[in-house]
Design a protein around this motif. Structure first.
Motif, PDB file in Angstrom:
ATOM      1  N   ALA A 174      -5.069   7.737   4.117  1.00  0.00           N
ATOM      2  CA  ALA A 174      -6.297   8.091   3.656  1.00  0.00           C
ATOM      3  C   ALA A 174      -6.090   9.502   3.146  1.00  0.00           C
ATOM      4  CB  ALA A 174      -7.613   8.057   4.614  1.00  0.00           C
ATOM      5  N   THR A 230     -13.711   6.759   0.095  1.00  0.00           N
ATOM      6  CA  THR A 230     -12.300   6.415   0.159  1.00  0.00           C
ATOM      7  C   THR A 230     -11.991   5.190   1.374  1.00  0.00           C
ATOM      8  OG1 THR A 230     -11.547   8.654  -0.599  1.00  0.00           O
ATOM      9  CG2 THR A 230      -9.972   7.326   0.697  1.00  0.00           C
ATOM     10  N   GLY A 234      -3.818  -5.766   3.147  1.00  0.00           N
ATOM     11  CA  GLY A 234      -4.273  -4.632   3.289  1.00  0.00           C
ATOM     12  C   GLY A 234      -4.861  -4.235   1.779  1.00  0.00           C
ATOM     13  N   VAL A 266      -9.352   2.513   3.474  1.00  0.00           N
ATOM     14  CA  VAL A 266      -8.126   2.131   3.689  1.00  0.00           C
ATOM     15  C   VAL A 266      -8.444   0.883   4.576  1.00  0.00           C
ATOM     16  CG1 VAL A 266      -6.061   2.477   4.748  1.00  0.00           C
ATOM     17  CG2 VAL A 266      -6.782   4.228   3.453  1.00  0.00           C
ATOM     18  N   ALA A 320      -6.539  -0.517  -0.021  1.00  0.00           N
ATOM     19  CA  ALA A 320      -6.868   0.861  -0.045  1.00  0.00           C
ATOM     20  C   ALA A 320      -7.132   1.656  -1.430  1.00  0.00           C
ATOM     21  CB  ALA A 320      -5.672   1.725   0.477  1.00  0.00           C
ATOM     22  N   ALA A 327      -3.834   4.460   8.880  1.00  0.00           N
ATOM     23  CA  ALA A 327      -4.848   4.363   7.946  1.00  0.00           C
ATOM     24  C   ALA A 327      -5.221   5.857   7.719  1.00  0.00           C
ATOM     25  CB  ALA A 327      -5.989   3.777   8.658  1.00  0.00           C
ATOM     26  N   LEU A 340       0.592  -1.416  -0.028  1.00  0.00           N
ATOM     27  CA  LEU A 340      -0.004  -0.074  -0.013  1.00  0.00           C
ATOM     28  C   LEU A 340       0.930   1.359  -0.155  1.00  0.00           C
ATOM     29  CD1 LEU A 340      -2.863  -0.978   2.591  1.00  0.00           C
ATOM     30  CD2 LEU A 340      -2.681  -1.440   0.060  1.00  0.00           C
ATOM     31  N   LEU A 389      -8.460   0.253  -6.543  1.00  0.00           N
ATOM     32  CA  LEU A 389      -7.780  -0.112  -5.363  1.00  0.00           C
ATOM     33  C   LEU A 389      -6.359  -0.511  -5.519  1.00  0.00           C
ATOM     34  CD1 LEU A 389     -10.673  -2.340  -4.026  1.00  0.00           C
ATOM     35  CD2 LEU A 389     -10.196   0.146  -3.107  1.00  0.00           C
ATOM     36  N   GLN A 433     -10.781  -8.680   3.236  1.00  0.00           N
ATOM     37  CA  GLN A 433     -11.007  -7.810   2.206  1.00  0.00           C
ATOM     38  C   GLN A 433     -12.346  -7.553   1.391  1.00  0.00           C
ATOM     39  OE1 GLN A 433      -7.414  -7.150  -0.148  1.00  0.00           O
ATOM     40  NE2 GLN A 433      -6.009  -7.577   1.332  1.00  0.00           N
TER      41      GLN A 433
END
Length: 499
Positions: A401, A468, A454, A470, A456, A397, A75, A444, A487
């Motif tokens: 973001a 948005t 993860g 995360v 995001a 996070a 990420l 994403l 996820q």
């Protein structure tokens, strides 16, 4: 499995304080009870999870552990890509110069050919083919001397490719290099031979430097198992041994691996492409630097594009190969999560700010400084690897973001957004949400390491609302498959606004 998890996330009302708030004063809630139960069913502690969901106005709708620094894995590429767009510009191109200082008699170069590495992250085999073709069109057919590689644009400490996870020949672990051709990677392709006993092995791209000792044998069994039974071993700088048993039912199987040094690989690939154009190369390869006066002219050229001195004209390269633009290459960073490209871009970012030579610390420092400058009040991030191959990278996070929000509102938002994987369409999401209403409605970036999972980016909900998102999980023992299931369950709940 993801569908089963999604069913566990049922519609629950917001907390009393959130439901009593006006639309302009949305009060963020913690992790919904349905998501807590789903995580518990997967034996994931909610303390090891961070989740941020905000609406189009930037109002946080879910804010769970959003100020806990966590390892983001890949990420972190989101920040690298955003920084690259803003500091280099979407039209930035990498340049690889080809020079000679020997006489050319007829179609024979009576001396050495110099190649000045520019750190191009996309000098793949097709681009090397174009470079050698451009050289052939200069009228040269035979090179009597050596290939001399000038790597002085980068100043990098020696790096063990296996230091991170012990997989030194995996392509994703290839360290940066000023003249990295085709990521220094070969795809070894395996097929049952017509004789019914042996295995045919080819490489893509072809590279005569790498000698393959093929001791594989066919075995009648199903096309499955780790590496389909192929044992890959690098014997020395120029030889790879392949042994084991390959399933006779496999029509084709491929392994992407590094096998030799970047310099030996570049020499072999250049020679193969040069021969395809009808050229011949008599010499070997060696390291060297362009003459000081030529390097001085290159530095002068970096300072001013508007004025060209007589000295600069005298040192024009035979061929100046330019990469595709940064905007065109960013999909490799985010859609396909290419670690090697990301690390090459990081060095370009530091080079642009601090000047040559490029170093790892210049790149890392520029990334940290850019975050602090563009997101004041968001604290500091811990970053030592721009691609995410790190156990010490840390970001929250909320901070991530902030990166997504700033990138979305920047001048280069279209380029940034188009670099992200589309759900059910391409990149790392091509097999997720296929034939689902959310296909194509999520942009994403995914990230995985051992004990890290993860995702995001941006989700366009079924209602048309934009969010948005995360999600970062740092939990002992979480693997790729379980991480994807979690996820997808959370992303589907956001798409359907079940929070």
């Amino acid at each position: 499995m993801a569908a089963v998890l999604a069913l566990q996330i049922v519609m629950l009302p917001l907390s009393a304080s959130a439901s009593a708030s006006s639309a302009s004063e949305v009060v963020p809630v913690g992790l919904p009870d349905s998501m807590v139960r789903m995580l518990e069913s997967q034996r994931i502690s909610v303390q090891n999870v961070s989740l941020w969901v905000s609406d189009a106005q930037g109002n946080p709708r879910i804010a769970h552990n959003v100020d806990v620094p966590r390892n983001p894995a890949s990420l972190i590429k989101l920040h690298t890509a955003w920084t690259a767009l803003e500091t280099l510009g979407p039209g930035y191109r990498w340049e690889t110069g080809v020079y000679t200082f020997a006489p050319i008699v007829g179609d024979v170069l009576q001396g050495d050919l110099y190649i000045r590495g520019g750190g191009d992250p996309w000098l793949v085999s097709e681009e090397v083919w174009k470079l050698t073709g451009a050289l052939r069109r200069q009228g040269i057919r035979e090179i009597q001397g050596d290939l001399v590689f000038d790597l002085s644009l980068f100043d990098l400490e020696p790096e063990d490719p296996g230091a991170f996870d012990g997989q030194r020949f995996r392509a994703y672990n290839q360290p940066p290099h000023a003249l990295l051709m085709n990521f220094n990677a070969l795809r070894f392709e395996f097929r049952p031979d017509a004789d019914g006993r042996s295995v045919r092995v080819t490489t893509d791209p072809p590279n005569s430097v790498v000698q393959v000792d093929n001791q594989l044998r066919l075995q009648p069994r199903s096309c499955s198992g780790f590496q389909r039974g192929v044992n890959f071993q690098v014997v020395d700088e120029e030889r790879v041994r392949l042994d084991g048993s390959f399933p006779s039912t496999c029509r084709e199987y491929g392994l992407l691996r590094t096998a030799v040094s970047p310099e030996a690989f570049a020499y072999g690939l250049f020679r193969e492409m040069w021969q395809q154009w009808g050229g011949s190369l008599n010499g070997q390869w060696r390291l060297g630097a362009l003459p000081p006066e030529v390097l001085a002219s290159l530095r002068q050229d970096r300072r001013s594009d508007s004025e060209t001195s007589d000295a600069q004209e005298a040192y024009e390269p035979l061929v100046l190969h330019r990469s595709p633009t940064l905007a065109e290459l960013l999909g490799g960073v985010n859609k396909r999560s290419n670690n090697v490209m990301t690390r090459q871009m990081k060095l370009a970012i530091g080079l642009e700010k601090y000047g040559p030579p490029a170093t790892v610390e210049k790149g890392n420092q520029t990334l940290r400084e850019f975050f602090a400058e563009r997101l004041p009040g968001h604290g500091e991030i811990m970053l030592d690897n721009a691609a995410g191959l790190s156990r010490t990278n840390r970001i929250t996070a909320r901070q991530l973001a902030g990166v997504l929000s700033s990138a979305q509102s920047s001048l280069y938002a279209p380029e940034f957004l188009s670099s992200l994987a589309l759900s059910g369409v391409d990149g790392t999401l091509r097999e997720r949400f296929v034939e689902h209403p959310a296909a194509g409605r999520m942009r994403l970036k995914t990230g995985y390491l051992r004990d890290v999972s993860g995702v995001a980016g941006y989700v366009n909900a079924a209602s048309g609302s934009a969010y948005t998102v995360v999600l970062m999980i740092n939990h002992p023992g979480i693997d790729h498959s379980r991480g994807v299931d979690i996820q997808d369950a959370i992303l589907e709940a956001i798409y359907e606004e079940r929070f």
